[in-house]
Design a protein around this motif. Sequence first.
Motif, PDB file in Angstrom:
ATOM      1  N   ASP A   1      57.913  86.040 -77.689  1.00  0.00           N
ATOM      2  CA  ASP A   1      57.513  85.862 -76.295  1.00  0.00           C
ATOM      3  C   ASP A   1      58.525  85.001 -75.550  1.00  0.00           C
ATOM      4  O   ASP A   1      58.974  85.346 -74.452  1.00  0.00           O
ATOM      5  CB  ASP A   1      56.121  85.227 -76.258  1.00  0.00           C
ATOM      6  CG  ASP A   1      55.611  85.029 -74.842  1.00  0.00           C
ATOM      7  OD1 ASP A   1      55.461  86.034 -74.120  1.00  0.00           O
ATOM      8  OD2 ASP A   1      55.358  83.867 -74.447  1.00  0.00           O
TER       9      ASP A   1
ATOM     10  N   CYS B   1      52.482  92.850 -75.672  1.00  0.00           N
ATOM     11  CA  CYS B   1      52.881  93.758 -74.591  1.00  0.00           C
ATOM     12  C   CYS B   1      51.749  93.889 -73.567  1.00  0.00           C
ATOM     13  O   CYS B   1      51.985  93.857 -72.349  1.00  0.00           O
ATOM     14  CB  CYS B   1      53.246  95.112 -75.200  1.00  0.00           C
ATOM     15  SG  CYS B   1      53.722  96.383 -74.018  1.00  0.00           S
TER      16      CYS B   1
ATOM     17  N   ARG C   1      61.134  86.244 -72.559  1.00  0.00           N
ATOM     18  CA  ARG C   1      61.055  85.599 -71.242  1.00  0.00           C
ATOM     19  C   ARG C   1      62.422  85.033 -70.849  1.00  0.00           C
ATOM     20  O   ARG C   1      62.806  85.090 -69.664  1.00  0.00           O
ATOM     21  CB  ARG C   1      59.999  84.485 -71.248  1.00  0.00           C
ATOM     22  CG  ARG C   1      58.570  85.017 -71.286  1.00  0.00           C
ATOM     23  CD  ARG C   1      57.537  83.886 -71.360  1.00  0.00           C
ATOM     24  NE  ARG C   1      56.214  84.437 -71.551  1.00  0.00           N
ATOM     25  CZ  ARG C   1      55.400  84.820 -70.565  1.00  0.00           C
ATOM     26  NH1 ARG C   1      55.792  84.677 -69.304  1.00  0.00           N
ATOM     27  NH2 ARG C   1      54.218  85.318 -70.825  1.00  0.00           N
TER      28      ARG C   1
ATOM     29  N   GLU D   1      49.841  89.979 -67.019  1.00  0.00           N
ATOM     30  CA  GLU D   1      50.490  88.875 -66.305  1.00  0.00           C
ATOM     31  C   GLU D   1      51.434  89.365 -65.209  1.00  0.00           C
ATOM     32  O   GLU D   1      51.466  88.800 -64.111  1.00  0.00           O
ATOM     33  CB  GLU D   1      51.257  88.005 -67.310  1.00  0.00           C
ATOM     34  CG  GLU D   1      51.981  86.832 -66.672  1.00  0.00           C
ATOM     35  CD  GLU D   1      52.750  85.983 -67.678  1.00  0.00           C
ATOM     36  OE1 GLU D   1      53.562  85.156 -67.240  1.00  0.00           O
ATOM     37  OE2 GLU D   1      52.543  86.159 -68.901  1.00  0.00           O
TER      38      GLU D   1
ATOM     39  N   TRP E   1      51.485  90.823 -71.406  1.00  0.00           N
ATOM     40  CA  TRP E   1      52.519  90.855 -70.368  1.00  0.00           C
ATOM     41  C   TRP E   1      52.123  91.801 -69.238  1.00  0.00           C
ATOM     42  O   TRP E   1      52.368  91.514 -68.068  1.00  0.00           O
ATOM     43  CB  TRP E   1      53.850  91.294 -70.968  1.00  0.00           C
ATOM     44  CG  TRP E   1      54.662  90.201 -71.585  1.00  0.00           C
ATOM     45  CD1 TRP E   1      54.254  89.300 -72.512  1.00  0.00           C
ATOM     46  CD2 TRP E   1      56.038  89.904 -71.317  1.00  0.00           C
ATOM     47  NE1 TRP E   1      55.292  88.460 -72.870  1.00  0.00           N
ATOM     48  CE2 TRP E   1      56.397  88.812 -72.150  1.00  0.00           C
ATOM     49  CE3 TRP E   1      57.001  90.453 -70.497  1.00  0.00           C
ATOM     50  CZ2 TRP E   1      57.671  88.260 -72.151  1.00  0.00           C
ATOM     51  CZ3 TRP E   1      58.290  89.913 -70.491  1.00  0.00           C
ATOM     52  CH2 TRP E   1      58.616  88.826 -71.303  1.00  0.00           C
TER      53      TRP E   1
END
Length: 748
Positions: free
Chosen positions: A440, A471, A444, A477, A474
């Motif tokens: 992660d 996944c 990022r 988000e 994400w």
Amino acid sequence: MPKAYLIHIIGIVQGVGFRPYVKILADQLGLSGYVKNLGGGEVEIYVEGERSREFLDSLLNGRPKAIYIEDIRVIEVAPRGVRGFTIEKSSQEVETVSMIPPDLAICDECLREVLEGDERRRRYPFNSCSFCGPRFSIIKKLPYDRENTSWTAFPLCDKCTREYNDPKVGGIRRFYYQGISCKNDGPQVKLLDSTGEPIDVGDPISEASRLINEGYIVAVKGVGGFHIFALASDDDVVAKLRKRKKRPTQPFAIMALDLETAGRLAVVNKTAAELLTSPQRPIVLLFKREDSPASPLVSPGLDKEGIFLPYTALQYLLLSEIRDKFAIATSGNIHGEPMCTDWRCVAKLGVADYILDHTLEIVHRVDDSVVRFTAGRPTLLRRGRGYAPVWIKTPLRLGRAAVAFGADLQTAGGVGIGDKAILTQYIGDLDSFKALEDLDRELRWLVQTYRLREFVLVCDLNQTYNSHRLCREWAEEFNAEIYMVQHHHAHALATAADVGVAEPFVAVAIDGVGLGEDGAAWGGEVLYVDGARYERVRHLAYVPMPGGDLAALRPARMALAYLFKYFGEDWDLVERLKLAERLPGGLSEAQIVAREVKKSRLYTSSVGRFLDAVAAALGVAWERTYEGEPAIRLEATAAGGRLIELEAEDQVELFGQLIELYLKGADVKDLAYTAQYKLGQILGKWACETAERKGVRHIVVGGGAAVNDYIIAGLESVCGRAALPSKTPPGDGGIALGQLYYLAHLGV
């Protein structure tokens, strides 16, 4: 009339002495202008003067080898009438994306300074220059300037400042070098006890070598994390290390001082020597010498030793005072967890007696890369230090930026921009929460570094994978769209992207297991791939997988499944092959397996599970203490074996015939060799027939089992040379590349 050019260059051009080289070249040619780093990792040059064209030629053909230019855009512009050539302050502007420089091994000139230089750099453990040393592991953000790296904690002394500012003093190796340092201003080495308490010694490195010579285990901070150093020649020390690391049989890597020392341990040919001494300095798996001074406990049951050479001055100085001139240098981590990057983590391990620490911060954990030879070709098993995060250029472009989450074992993720796939370093197994956090964090960082504001996501079809779950997190988000790719389709596309195939092709996808679209555990597939579409043309016969994941952990379970499928429930055979004895639960567990086989809902076509079954039935290996252990030991057993001519239509029939020969007293080496070679021939026959029927030119191989020498030899004996990846691992470490290439074919 003087010419003037505006030049944009992408490649490995930040952190490798490119700006100083440009400045010195321009001054030599009497040119004016500037050079500056841009925020995407690229470099902009403006140059004007009578010899501008000569400057362009030298830029392309005379640069130092650490500088890699992938693309150059030159625009002729009107001269601005500037005077002198300057290195301008870096800009946050992003013209295009460029490569993040990888960590590079110490160069010969820097090592010479460490061994015989002046007082500032003799025995200085962090010596480096524009063409070597840590890069990716210490970068916080681009552009690559000192204030954006771990070096910002170490203000320059007067002498380093003069070298940095004046090319006549620092030369091309130190002029404007962002990582410049010496004994007066650089990081410090310190020796700690096992709890982290400092030990007051005059020379921590010499003391650490002395402790290792006495049989102590010492954790040593490297470029991307800690290694555990210990004598590799002492059985008792190796046994102690295995007990402390809870690592009963998994091989340890050995770091050797130089090529001569490596040659005492293993067979080092020219290609191996080039790899061992390359700027990447990977661990290379090489055939052991019969008279090797290394303990057999370093890599029990295997025919190869993992060897690498020191890539920092600290490691070289340490090894030069170790009595053997070689030592175990294995990752400093809890089994299954990421490698430690600070002493507190090491102290919690309970493995090391002492800790050799230093004060240069590791920003990115970077494991050592691992390379082996498959069918004589160098093949990556792990892509880390020296290779990551250099991008892989793909034959097709992505329409939108993308983030790929890879798979769950020995994995890496990545981002895709245009025709470039930028993979993270090796992350590891995502059943470790810390490894998942690493994935992660590194994804990022890549998104931030390359300033991706909108992107799509791509992950494995298997919704139980932790990478798949990440996944989906994400997606919520970032409100991003998700695409899913079947595991073996991604393996196939990864190899195609690696070798540059854009047209339809045939793939042999062979590995442990990946979720198939019918719910079965695939892993022995022949696919016809037309970009984002694929057809599963042939596959190994389905065999029950008793206990699911338990069958992978206990290979004798798979041996029983194969045995019962071919011979029926024959308990006399079970006894003769001692399969019940090779299960933790003995006969009771074998009887449970028999019931599970009858009512099984999970079936597998996996090459890995077939190799497990053969290894257990032949008495080669019947437990898995590390990923792929039975298959690796089976391959080692086959060394020196000969082919037994058999006629088998599939792997179940092959298994049955092998068992019949084994019970008649056939040599286990020959049986191990034949099992793998004939499996390759079966798969090769299917692949060739498919390629001919579909009218395609390319046959590629991917998946974790694609590194097996004998399977590839058998396959290629039937249908000629098949394509193997060379820039990424054929296993799950390359899955993210295949996922990104899927999106490129899809037109996303």
